[in-house]
Motif scaffolding. Structure first.
Motif, PDB file in Angstrom:
ATOM      1  N   PHE A   1      -0.214  71.626 -34.024  1.00  0.00           N
ATOM      2  CA  PHE A   1       0.354  72.621 -33.110  1.00  0.00           C
ATOM      3  C   PHE A   1       0.865  71.893 -31.865  1.00  0.00           C
ATOM      4  O   PHE A   1       0.210  70.960 -31.370  1.00  0.00           O
ATOM      5  N   ASN A   2       2.048  72.304 -31.358  1.00  0.00           N
ATOM      6  CA  ASN A   2       2.548  71.665 -30.140  1.00  0.00           C
ATOM      7  C   ASN A   2       1.943  72.320 -28.902  1.00  0.00           C
ATOM      8  O   ASN A   2       1.051  73.182 -29.015  1.00  0.00           O
ATOM      9  N   GLN A   3       2.451  71.952 -27.739  1.00  0.00           N
ATOM     10  CA  GLN A   3       1.843  72.418 -26.485  1.00  0.00           C
ATOM     11  C   GLN A   3       1.934  73.923 -26.285  1.00  0.00           C
ATOM     12  O   GLN A   3       1.119  74.506 -25.585  1.00  0.00           O
ATOM     13  N   VAL A   4       2.928  74.556 -26.915  1.00  0.00           N
ATOM     14  CA  VAL A   4       3.067  76.011 -26.750  1.00  0.00           C
ATOM     15  C   VAL A   4       2.489  76.769 -27.944  1.00  0.00           C
ATOM     16  O   VAL A   4       2.737  77.959 -28.100  1.00  0.00           O
ATOM     17  N   GLY A   5       1.731  76.058 -28.777  1.00  0.00           N
ATOM     18  CA  GLY A   5       1.041  76.717 -29.882  1.00  0.00           C
ATOM     19  C   GLY A   5       1.855  76.910 -31.141  1.00  0.00           C
ATOM     20  O   GLY A   5       1.416  77.596 -32.059  1.00  0.00           O
ATOM     21  N   LYS A   6       3.055  76.306 -31.203  1.00  0.00           N
ATOM     22  CA  LYS A   6       3.882  76.450 -32.404  1.00  0.00           C
ATOM     23  C   LYS A   6       3.502  75.400 -33.439  1.00  0.00           C
ATOM     24  O   LYS A   6       3.121  74.275 -33.106  1.00  0.00           O
ATOM     25  N   VAL A   7       3.664  75.798 -34.712  1.00  0.00           N
ATOM     26  CA  VAL A   7       3.342  74.892 -35.806  1.00  0.00           C
ATOM     27  C   VAL A   7       4.384  73.781 -35.888  1.00  0.00           C
ATOM     28  O   VAL A   7       5.588  74.046 -35.880  1.00  0.00           O
ATOM     29  N   THR A   8       3.922  72.528 -35.955  1.00  0.00           N
ATOM     30  CA  THR A   8       4.811  71.389 -36.136  1.00  0.00           C
ATOM     31  C   THR A   8       4.235  70.485 -37.221  1.00  0.00           C
ATOM     32  O   THR A   8       3.083  70.636 -37.630  1.00  0.00           O
ATOM     33  N   VAL A   9       5.049  69.550 -37.680  1.00  0.00           N
ATOM     34  CA  VAL A   9       4.595  68.542 -38.638  1.00  0.00           C
ATOM     35  C   VAL A   9       4.851  67.173 -38.028  1.00  0.00           C
ATOM     36  O   VAL A   9       6.007  66.825 -37.720  1.00  0.00           O
ATOM     37  N   THR A  10       3.794  66.413 -37.797  1.00  0.00           N
ATOM     38  CA  THR A  10       3.931  65.074 -37.230  1.00  0.00           C
ATOM     39  C   THR A  10       3.916  64.045 -38.353  1.00  0.00           C
ATOM     40  O   THR A  10       3.229  64.215 -39.358  1.00  0.00           O
TER      41      THR A  10
END
Length: 1009
Positions: free
Chosen positions: A409-418
């Motif tokens: 999750f990024n800083q604003v709570g959205k799902v991301t893929v690292t």
């Protein structure tokens, strides 16, 4: 019986082991019921099935590691429970074809060599009707090209294969190298898929390679999200990083493209106006052939102007052909050129890729590639990107450098893929991001030709090789993407050539009907055995219950998959296992009738029956073994339970029943092996079967000829297994008329069938529409067309998503679907043919070895052919008006092989008694021996047939999806019983007489000579 103590100890220990194996299933069941109750309490609404499903999964995840009993957790129990197949649990089953063509092109570095590409095209055409592997057909087609060399530098003697293939190698030397490379690629694809599926989240997934054809079976019981599974298994995971053009860099091209298309549109309008002006005259004063000719010329001109990309129906109404399709503009300085509605996306892309339009690109943009962005959830709009391509169409950086990927999750709570890259990738990534920062441009993250994101770089070059993919992902989508990237890309495309989706509701109904038929069949047999054999029958019943425990315990221990045909196999095994006890009891009754003591009669009865029991079960087992080897899916499940049932039935009948009988009689207690009602049944029967054989031959001939005539004229109702196509089981809220529905379907699909399936509110719909085409877009197109065609019959307000996934609350929609490609349909048909033929050959050889005379083998095989022809004939004669499904599919082949096994079982028992009579009654004539043997086995024959029929009728009544399957078995049992008495034995008898090989035993006839 010697060593009773050892047998008793083994039986007890084996029973305890089976109870232990089944305990995991019980523990899993109790916890899942708790989870179900929790979910219902939390989300009690009628339309909350999806919420309940999530709540149930969360509950089970939370208690997964908690101890349930004796150190066993739910996760432990779930891993060791009795596996249920798709038809019992619901889920998804697909067979993937890894593209050998793609692998060959990759090995050849996408060679442009004319010989290579000519061979590929010829192989594609040949594969439509060929049963060979792609690589074998490719070699065959390549050899037809004069002077063509596989080891050419332009084909396989390239840099990548320099260690394995050199220029002076012959084609024969290159072929095994290529086969090895292809096998390695398919093995790699298998590993990639296995890694993806292991992380998918379903319990007990099944993935296996199917032979050497490049096919991979993926079975996910309990999986419900069809699109998610399709994406997971077919995505090649071709991850690429590209520089992209800014929107303003492409505006000039887009305006030029629109103007060109507009000019073509204007020309079309002028031609049409001229046609109309020239045809607006008095029809009585003009030659109609001239008008027709003028119209034809105009149409040809229009077609020329609209070549490749343009749709005349759209062009007529468009002022600006390209811009009229635009739903939104990209931002200044951003990578999005325009936004387009999904329904117009194909048309828009066709315009851009038209050669005349691409010719407008400036020299520095000639290699530009256009790609759509990832579709956002609940949005009908797609964003268009322009990627900076190159002459080789190869990205600076690809997914091969990815070493790890995770959903976060990024800083604003959205799902991301690292993602984390290796050293080489990190260096290139730093170079690319540094350039993007300097030029204030973006880098597109492209997965399988879809732009997932195109971020700018605001903090300078990124070192360390860490990057991130953003987008409007759900948690599941993020997990799947990370899983796919971590597992790696497939070495070639994977097409779904066969698929089956079973809704959980249908699975639960299958369980309920299976249990019902199982329970009723069991009760009927238990009652019958006690009615016919008294206390001895009760002992046989106990052995039968022990047998059932053994069957399910072995299935759980072997981690075999229980399917609905598998339950049918168990129930059928129960009916047939009674045969062993019947044989034993009948022989004991014969020995008692001779005046022997009870102990001696029991001893001799078991001993005399053993040969018949073994022969009968071995012949049935051989057909089951062939089913296991050749069959797939439900057929394999049926064969597995049948074979296990045969083995456990032999043990319980020969040893467990004996323990009870010996234990009861050791203190001198009398055991009658009959009741007052059955004591004298068949006692003085003396039927001259051989005298009636000519009448039987005539009756059989008439039935076979009638069936053959029907087969020749109206054929059989082949299912999609054998002809290819798609089939859907659709349930409606109200009863429907299949003929009305079929008319609407034909109007949509050109060819379609609709039949009642079970109840009047459920149809089995089959279509061959676009059966040769594969891909998610084709499946989606057909589902949409089906949804539209069925609108008059569907519940108001039923959404497309509810329809395709089978609404669990309303119990309507697609409950089950199946797709079979034409290539695999041919393979299934061929496998079915060889399975039937193979079983006949194997059984012929066994009987020949066992009875030492080809006349016995001939009689048995003739009876089997007789039975199979009659079953096929009856199906052909009746399938058009029977109120249940009578398609010829893989399950029907299983039924035919079961009929073969049953018929042989019956015949072998009769033959075994004939052989025994030859040895005992050496002074009798051949006719007297044969008739005597038939009469002596009549009680056993009718008893076994009756108990088996009781079982089959119970399944037929309660297991609706299996009615066609059971109908064929019911016909098979009736015909098999008849043929063992009136076909197999008479043919054996007549061939012995015809060739003058009167049995050695009849001394009476030898004296007359």
């Amino acid at each position: 019986m010697q060593n009773k103590g050892i047998v008793r100890i083994f039986a007890v220990l084996f029973g305890l082991v089976c109870i232990y194996q089944l305990s995991y299933t019980y523990l899993t069941y109790t916890k899942e019921k708790e989870a179900e109750a929790y979910a219902i309490q939390k989300h009690p609404g009628e339309d909350a099935s999806r919420l309940r499903e999530v709540a149930q999964r969360v509950y089970l995840d939370s208690i997964g590691k908690e101890e349930i009993f004796a150190g066993i957790s739910y996760n432990d129990a779930k891993d060791k429970e009795l596996n249920k197949g798709l038809d019992l649990e619901g889920g998804i089953n697909v067979i993937l074809q890894i593209s050998v063509k793609d692998i060959l092109k990759g090995l050849a570095n996408n060679s442009k060599d004319p010989s290579f590409n000519q061979a590929l095209l010829a192989t594609d055409e040949l594969q439509k009707d060929s049963q060979n592997n792609y690589i074998d057909d490719f070699f065959s087609e390549f050899e037809k090209i004069p002077d063509a060399k596989l080891a050419s530098p332009d084909i396989f003697a390239n840099k990548n294969l320099s260690d394995d293939i050199i220029y002076d190698m012959t084609n024969d030397q290159v072929e095994p190298v290529l086969k090895k490379k292809i096998d390695e690629s398919i093995a790699s694809a298998f590993e990639v898929l296995r890694k993806r599926i292991d992380k998918f989240g379903v319990t007990q997934p099944n993935i296996q390679r199917l032979g050497e054809s490049g096919r991979i079976l993926v079975e996910l019981p309990g999986a419900k999200d069809i699109e998610r599974v399709r994406s997971l298994v077919t995505s090649t995971a071709q991850l690429e990083f590209w520089d992209v053009y800014k929107s303003e860099e492409m505006f000039s091209f887009l305006f030029s493209a629109n103007n060109l298309l507009k000019e073509q549109t204007d020309k079309v309008e002028k031609i049409k106006e001229n046609v109309e002006e020239n045809t607006e005259v008095d029809s009585t004063n003009i030659d109609t052939t001239q008008v027709d000719s003028l119209k034809t010329d105009a149409d040809a001109a229009i077609d020329d102007l609209l070549a490749d990309a343009e749709d005349s129906t759209n062009v007529e109404t468009q002022v600006n052909p390209l811009f009229d399709l635009v739903a939104g503009q990209g931002g200044q300085g951003g990578p999005v050129l325009v936004s387009v509605l999904k329904k117009n996306a194909d048309q828009f892309m066709a315009y851009l890729n038209d050669p005349k339009v691409r010719a407008l690109l400036p020299a520095e943009q000639r290699y530009a590639k256009f790609a759509w962005g990832k579709a956002e959830k609940d949005s009908e709009i797609l964003d268009l990107y322009a990627i900076k391509g190159n002459r080789d169409n190869s990205p600076e950086l690809s997914g091969g450098v990815i070493t790890d990927a995770r959903q976060e999750f990024n800083q604003v709570g959205k799902v991301t893929v690292t993602m984390q890259m290796d050293g080489k990738g990190a260096k290139k990534w730093e170079e690319m991001t540094g350039r993007a920062f300097t030029q204030r441009s973006q880098i597109a993250v492209v997965l399988d030709n879809v732009v997932y994101s195109a971020p700018g770089v605001t903090t300078g070059a990124i070192s360390g090789g860490r990057s991130e993919i953003t987008g409007d992902f759900s948690i599941e989508e993020g997990q799947d993407l990370a899983n796919v990237l971590r597992a790696g890309k497939l070495p070639a495309s994977a097409d779904i050539i066969q698929s089956e989706v079973v809704g959980p509701s249908l699975g639960q109904e299958a369980i309920d009907s299976g249990i019902m038929s199982f329970a009723i069949a069991l009760v009927l047999i238990l009652i019958w055995m006690i009615f016919y054999y008294g206390k001895a029958g009760a002992f046989a019943d106990v052995a039968l219950v022990v047998n059932i425990l053994f069957i399910f315990g072995v299935l759980a221990g072997l981690k075999a998959v229980l399917t609905l045909p598998g339950i049918a196999g168990i129930v059928l095994t129960i009916g047939m296992s009674v045969d062993a006890n019947v044989l034993i009891f009948e022989r004991i009754r014969e020995e008692l009738a001779k005046g022997k003591s009870q102990a001696d009669a029991i001893k001799d009865g078991f001993s005399n029956a053993l040969s018949s029991i073994l022969d009968a079960n071995i012949t049935t087992g051989l057909t089951g073994l062939i089913l296991l080897i050749i069959g797939t899916g439900p057929i394999k499940g049926f064969a597995t339970t049948l074979l296990i049932g045969i083995l456990t039935s032999l043990f319980t009948a020969i040893f467990v029943t004996r323990l009870f009988i010996d234990g009861y009689g050791k203190n001198g207690k009398e055991l009658a092996f009959s009741t007052g009602a059955t004591k004298n049944l068949f006692k003085n029967v003396n039927i001259d079967f051989l005298k009636k054989r000519k009448v039987a031959y005539a009756i059989s001939l008439v039935i076979i000829l009638a069936g053959a005539g029907s087969l020749a004229t109206q054929g059989l109702d082949y299912g999609v297994d054998f002809v290819g196509g798609r089939t859907y089981t659709v349930r409606f809220a109200k009863d429907v008329v299949p003929t009305d529905v079929e008319k609407d379907l034909i109007a949509t699909f050109e060819s379609a069938q609709a039949k009642i399936y079970g109840s009047n509110n459920q149809l089995k719909i089959t279509t061959k529409y676009k059966v040769d085409e594969t891909g998610e877009e084709i499946d989606a197109e057909i589902s949409n067309k089906l949804y539209t065609a069925l609108q008059p019959y569907l519940t108001d307000g039923l959404t497309y998503d509810e329809f395709t996934n089978g609404d669990e609350d309303k119990q309507v929609g697609i409950m089950r679907s199946m797709k079979v490609g034409p290539t695999i349909a041919d393979d299934i048909k061929q496998a079915a043919f060889w399975s039937v033929l193979g079983s006949l050959i194997v059984v012929f050889m066994y009987i020949l070895l066992r009875f030492r005379r080809w006349q016995f083998s001939l009689g048995a095989v003739a009876a089997v052919f007789h039975d199979v022809l009659i079953v096929l004939g009856i199906f052909s004669l009746t399938y058009k008006f029977m109120p249940f499904n009578m398609e010829i599919d893989q399950a029907f082949i299983a039924a035919i092989l079961t009929v073969i096994g049953y018929s042989l079982n019956d015949t072998v028992v009769v033959f075994d008694r004939i052989r025994e009579f030859f040895k005992e009654h050496t002074g009798w004539s051949l006719d007297k021996n044969v008739n005597g043997a038939l009469n002596s086995t009549l009680s056993r024959t009718l008893n076994t047939s009756l108990t088996t029929l009781l079982v089959l009728i119970a399944i037929f009544i309660f297991a609706v999806p299996l009615r066609g399957f059971m109908f064929s078995l019911i016909i098979g049992v009736l015909v098999g019983t008849y043929s063992s008495l009136f076909i197999a034995t008479p043919i054996m008898h007549d061939t012995i007489r015809k060739v003058g090989l009167k049995d050695k035993a009849p001394k009476e006839e030898e004296k007359k000579k």
